[in-house]
Design a protein around this motif. Structure first.
Motif, PDB file in Angstrom:
ATOM      1  N   ALA A  47       0.822  -1.214   0.000  1.00 57.42           N
ATOM      2  CA  ALA A  47       0.000   0.000   0.000  1.00 57.42           C
ATOM      3  C   ALA A  47       0.855   1.263   0.000  1.00 57.42           C
ATOM      4  O   ALA A  47       0.455   2.297  -0.546  1.00 57.42           O
ATOM      5  CB  ALA A  47      -0.951   0.000   1.195  1.00 57.42           C
ATOM      6  N   ALA A  48       2.038   1.186   0.585  1.00 60.74           N
ATOM      7  CA  ALA A  48       2.951   2.340   0.614  1.00 60.74           C
ATOM      8  C   ALA A  48       3.778   2.447  -0.659  1.00 60.74           C
ATOM      9  O   ALA A  48       4.603   3.347  -0.792  1.00 60.74           O
ATOM     10  CB  ALA A  48       3.866   2.236   1.829  1.00 60.74           C
ATOM     11  N   GLY A  49       3.558   1.523  -1.613  1.00 58.55           N
ATOM     12  CA  GLY A  49       4.297   1.553  -2.865  1.00 58.55           C
ATOM     13  C   GLY A  49       5.738   1.085  -2.725  1.00 58.55           C
ATOM     14  O   GLY A  49       6.582   1.428  -3.552  1.00 58.55           O
ATOM     15  N   LEU A  50       6.014   0.283  -1.690  1.00 54.27           N
ATOM     16  CA  LEU A  50       7.386  -0.173  -1.441  1.00 54.27           C
ATOM     17  C   LEU A  50       7.630  -1.609  -1.884  1.00 54.27           C
ATOM     18  O   LEU A  50       8.729  -2.122  -1.730  1.00 54.27           O
ATOM     19  CB  LEU A  50       7.714  -0.037   0.051  1.00 54.27           C
ATOM     20  N   GLY A  51       6.593  -2.260  -2.411  1.00 53.87           N
ATOM     21  CA  GLY A  51       6.711  -3.660  -2.827  1.00 53.87           C
ATOM     22  C   GLY A  51       7.543  -3.783  -4.089  1.00 53.87           C
ATOM     23  O   GLY A  51       7.954  -2.786  -4.673  1.00 53.87           O
ATOM     24  N   PRO A  52       7.829  -4.977  -4.502  1.00 56.47           N
ATOM     25  CA  PRO A  52       7.397  -6.229  -3.896  1.00 56.47           C
ATOM     26  C   PRO A  52       8.168  -6.497  -2.608  1.00 56.47           C
ATOM     27  O   PRO A  52       9.263  -5.987  -2.395  1.00 56.47           O
ATOM     28  CB  PRO A  52       7.714  -7.281  -4.955  1.00 56.47           C
ATOM     29  N   ALA A  53       7.540  -7.307  -1.748  1.00 55.03           N
ATOM     30  CA  ALA A  53       8.165  -7.656  -0.474  1.00 55.03           C
ATOM     31  C   ALA A  53       7.820  -9.093  -0.132  1.00 55.03           C
ATOM     32  O   ALA A  53       6.818  -9.633  -0.609  1.00 55.03           O
ATOM     33  CB  ALA A  53       7.687  -6.719   0.628  1.00 55.03           C
ATOM     34  N   GLN A  54       8.662  -9.685   0.663  1.00 55.04           N
ATOM     35  CA  GLN A  54       8.387 -11.025   1.177  1.00 55.04           C
ATOM     36  C   GLN A  54       8.761 -11.052   2.647  1.00 55.04           C
ATOM     37  O   GLN A  54       9.592 -10.270   3.102  1.00 55.04           O
ATOM     38  CB  GLN A  54       9.153 -12.089   0.404  1.00 55.04           C
ATOM     39  N   VAL A  55       8.120 -11.943   3.381  1.00 56.87           N
ATOM     40  CA  VAL A  55       8.396 -12.111   4.801  1.00 56.87           C
ATOM     41  C   VAL A  55       9.196 -13.384   4.998  1.00 56.87           C
ATOM     42  O   VAL A  55       8.911 -14.404   4.376  1.00 56.87           O
ATOM     43  CB  VAL A  55       7.077 -12.171   5.610  1.00 56.87           C
ATOM     44  N   ARG A  56      10.203 -13.295   5.850  1.00 51.72           N
ATOM     45  CA  ARG A  56      10.951 -14.482   6.261  1.00 51.72           C
ATOM     46  C   ARG A  56      10.814 -14.591   7.772  1.00 51.72           C
ATOM     47  O   ARG A  56      11.075 -13.631   8.499  1.00 51.72           O
ATOM     48  CB  ARG A  56      12.423 -14.364   5.884  1.00 51.72           C
ATOM     49  N   LEU A  57      10.348 -15.749   8.240  1.00 54.88           N
ATOM     50  CA  LEU A  57      10.238 -15.990   9.676  1.00 54.88           C
ATOM     51  C   LEU A  57      11.570 -16.499  10.202  1.00 54.88           C
ATOM     52  O   LEU A  57      12.155 -17.413   9.644  1.00 54.88           O
ATOM     53  CB  LEU A  57       9.135 -16.998   9.980  1.00 54.88           C
ATOM     54  N   GLN A  58      12.035 -15.878  11.271  1.00 52.20           N
ATOM     55  CA  GLN A  58      13.293 -16.266  11.910  1.00 52.20           C
ATOM     56  C   GLN A  58      12.970 -16.566  13.369  1.00 52.20           C
ATOM     57  O   GLN A  58      12.627 -15.660  14.120  1.00 52.20           O
ATOM     58  CB  GLN A  58      14.301 -15.121  11.799  1.00 52.20           C
ATOM     59  N   ARG A  59      13.046 -17.828  13.735  1.00 54.07           N
ATOM     60  CA  ARG A  59      12.636 -18.231  15.076  1.00 54.07           C
ATOM     61  C   ARG A  59      13.797 -18.319  16.072  1.00 54.07           C
ATOM     62  O   ARG A  59      13.571 -18.550  17.253  1.00 54.07           O
ATOM     63  CB  ARG A  59      11.879 -19.549  15.007  1.00 54.07           C
ATOM     64  N   ALA A  60      15.006 -18.125  15.601  1.00 60.53           N
ATOM     65  CA  ALA A  60      16.164 -18.131  16.497  1.00 60.53           C
ATOM     66  C   ALA A  60      17.014 -16.913  16.191  1.00 60.53           C
ATOM     67  O   ALA A  60      17.284 -16.643  15.020  1.00 60.53           O
ATOM     68  CB  ALA A  60      16.973 -19.409  16.305  1.00 60.53           C
ATOM     69  N   PRO A  61      17.383 -16.143  17.187  1.00 60.68           N
ATOM     70  CA  PRO A  61      17.061 -16.366  18.581  1.00 60.68           C
ATOM     71  C   PRO A  61      15.572 -16.142  18.847  1.00 60.68           C
ATOM     72  O   PRO A  61      14.917 -15.381  18.129  1.00 60.68           O
ATOM     73  CB  PRO A  61      17.910 -15.333  19.325  1.00 60.68           C
ATOM     74  N   ALA A  62      15.072 -16.789  19.875  1.00 64.74           N
ATOM     75  CA  ALA A  62      13.661 -16.673  20.229  1.00 64.74           C
ATOM     76  C   ALA A  62      13.341 -15.248  20.672  1.00 64.74           C
ATOM     77  O   ALA A  62      14.179 -14.571  21.280  1.00 64.74           O
ATOM     78  CB  ALA A  62      13.320 -17.653  21.340  1.00 64.74           C
ATOM     79  N   TRP A  63      12.129 -14.810  20.330  1.00 60.23           N
ATOM     80  CA  TRP A  63      11.662 -13.482  20.729  1.00 60.23           C
ATOM     81  C   TRP A  63      11.656 -13.378  22.247  1.00 60.23           C
ATOM     82  O   TRP A  63      11.412 -14.351  22.965  1.00 60.23           O
ATOM     83  CB  TRP A  63      10.244 -13.267  20.178  1.00 60.23           C
ATOM     84  N   THR A  64      11.944 -12.209  22.743  1.00 62.55           N
ATOM     85  CA  THR A  64      11.905 -11.928  24.173  1.00 62.55           C
ATOM     86  C   THR A  64      11.193 -10.600  24.397  1.00 62.55           C
ATOM     87  O   THR A  64      11.226  -9.712  23.526  1.00 62.55           O
ATOM     88  CB  THR A  64      13.329 -11.874  24.780  1.00 62.55           C
ATOM     89  N   THR A  65      10.571 -10.459  25.549  1.00 64.96           N
ATOM     90  CA  THR A  65       9.881  -9.212  25.862  1.00 64.96           C
ATOM     91  C   THR A  65      10.858  -8.046  25.977  1.00 64.96           C
ATOM     92  O   THR A  65      10.446  -6.888  25.933  1.00 64.96           O
ATOM     93  CB  THR A  65       9.068  -9.340  27.163  1.00 64.96           C
ATOM     94  N   ASP A  66      12.150  -8.329  26.090  1.00 64.70           N
ATOM     95  CA  ASP A  66      13.142  -7.260  26.086  1.00 64.70           C
ATOM     96  C   ASP A  66      13.166  -6.514  24.758  1.00 64.70           C
ATOM     97  O   ASP A  66      13.676  -5.402  24.675  1.00 64.70           O
ATOM     98  CB  ASP A  66      14.538  -7.811  26.385  1.00 64.70           C
ATOM     99  N   TRP A  67      12.617  -7.124  23.708  1.00 62.73           N
ATOM    100  CA  TRP A  67      12.605  -6.486  22.392  1.00 62.73           C
ATOM    101  C   TRP A  67      11.465  -5.486  22.249  1.00 62.73           C
ATOM    102  O   TRP A  67      11.391  -4.765  21.245  1.00 62.73           O
ATOM    103  CB  TRP A  67      12.517  -7.532  21.291  1.00 62.73           C
ATOM    104  N   ILE A  68      10.555  -5.427  23.204  1.00 64.33           N
ATOM    105  CA  ILE A  68       9.488  -4.417  23.149  1.00 64.33           C
ATOM    106  C   ILE A  68      10.140  -3.058  23.372  1.00 64.33           C
ATOM    107  O   ILE A  68      10.890  -2.857  24.330  1.00 64.33           O
ATOM    108  CB  ILE A  68       8.401  -4.671  24.212  1.00 64.33           C
TER     109      ILE A  68
END
Length: 178
Positions: free
Chosen positions: A77-98
């Protein structure tokens, strides 16, 4: 003469993508953007388009597919595509990243933000009896009172606990530290 990094089109596109992702709300906690929540790990400019690297809050998060779609839709919608998502599960998410802004938004929304664990610290998994009181004091996000009690280890989602403020009598949730 080479173009300075700050003015290269790819860098401007990545910076704009980060701005756009600040408006993509988390479907389970709509007071926070996916950027505030810290699940957007990287935005990379590739020859094929933008690559958005996401780390889900936990591996079984039911909102992962919705978040992926919302990220792609916002970038397009912002005209920045094309884009793709890559899921990265390591390192695991932590609430410290908020982000600090995200913590304030949680409080303003009526959810007690998690306590930071600190660099190199981790929170052990503890199995306790149902009657055991939580070790930490959880201040009420509405009135600030520390006279609170945990009603349930789980709130509306697995990542939150249900509390009640004894002072103002209001229920609230705590975003668990992990």
């Amino acid at each position: 003469m080479p173009t300075p990094a700050s003015t290269r089109p790819a860098d401007a596109r990545v910076a704009r993508a980060w701005e756009v992702l600040g408006d993509v709300l988390d479907p389970e906690v709509p007071a926070l953007s996916v950027r505030d929540l810290g699940i957007v790990r990287e935005v990379l400019a590739r020859e094929s388009g933008l690559e958005i690297v996401l780390t889900p809050t936990y591996s079984g998060c039911p909102a992962t597919e919705v978040i992926e779609r919302s990220v792609i839709d916002a970038i397009d919608a912002a005209g920045l595509g094309p884009a793709q998502v890559r899921l990265q599960r390591a390192p695991a998410w932590t609430t410290d990243w908020i982000s600090p802004e995200g913590r304030q938004k949680l409080k303003d929304y009526g959810i007690a933000p998690p306590s930071p664990t600190g660099p190199g610290e981790s929170l052990p998994i503890r199995f306790v009896r149902r009657s055991a009181r939580p070790a930490e004091v959880v201040p009420c996000p509405r009135c600030g009172s520390e006279l609170t009690e945990r009603l349930s280890a789980f709130g509306s989602t697995a990542c939150k606990s249900l509390y009640r403020c004894i002072a103002c009598k209001e229920p609230f949730e705590l975003f668990k530290s992990i």
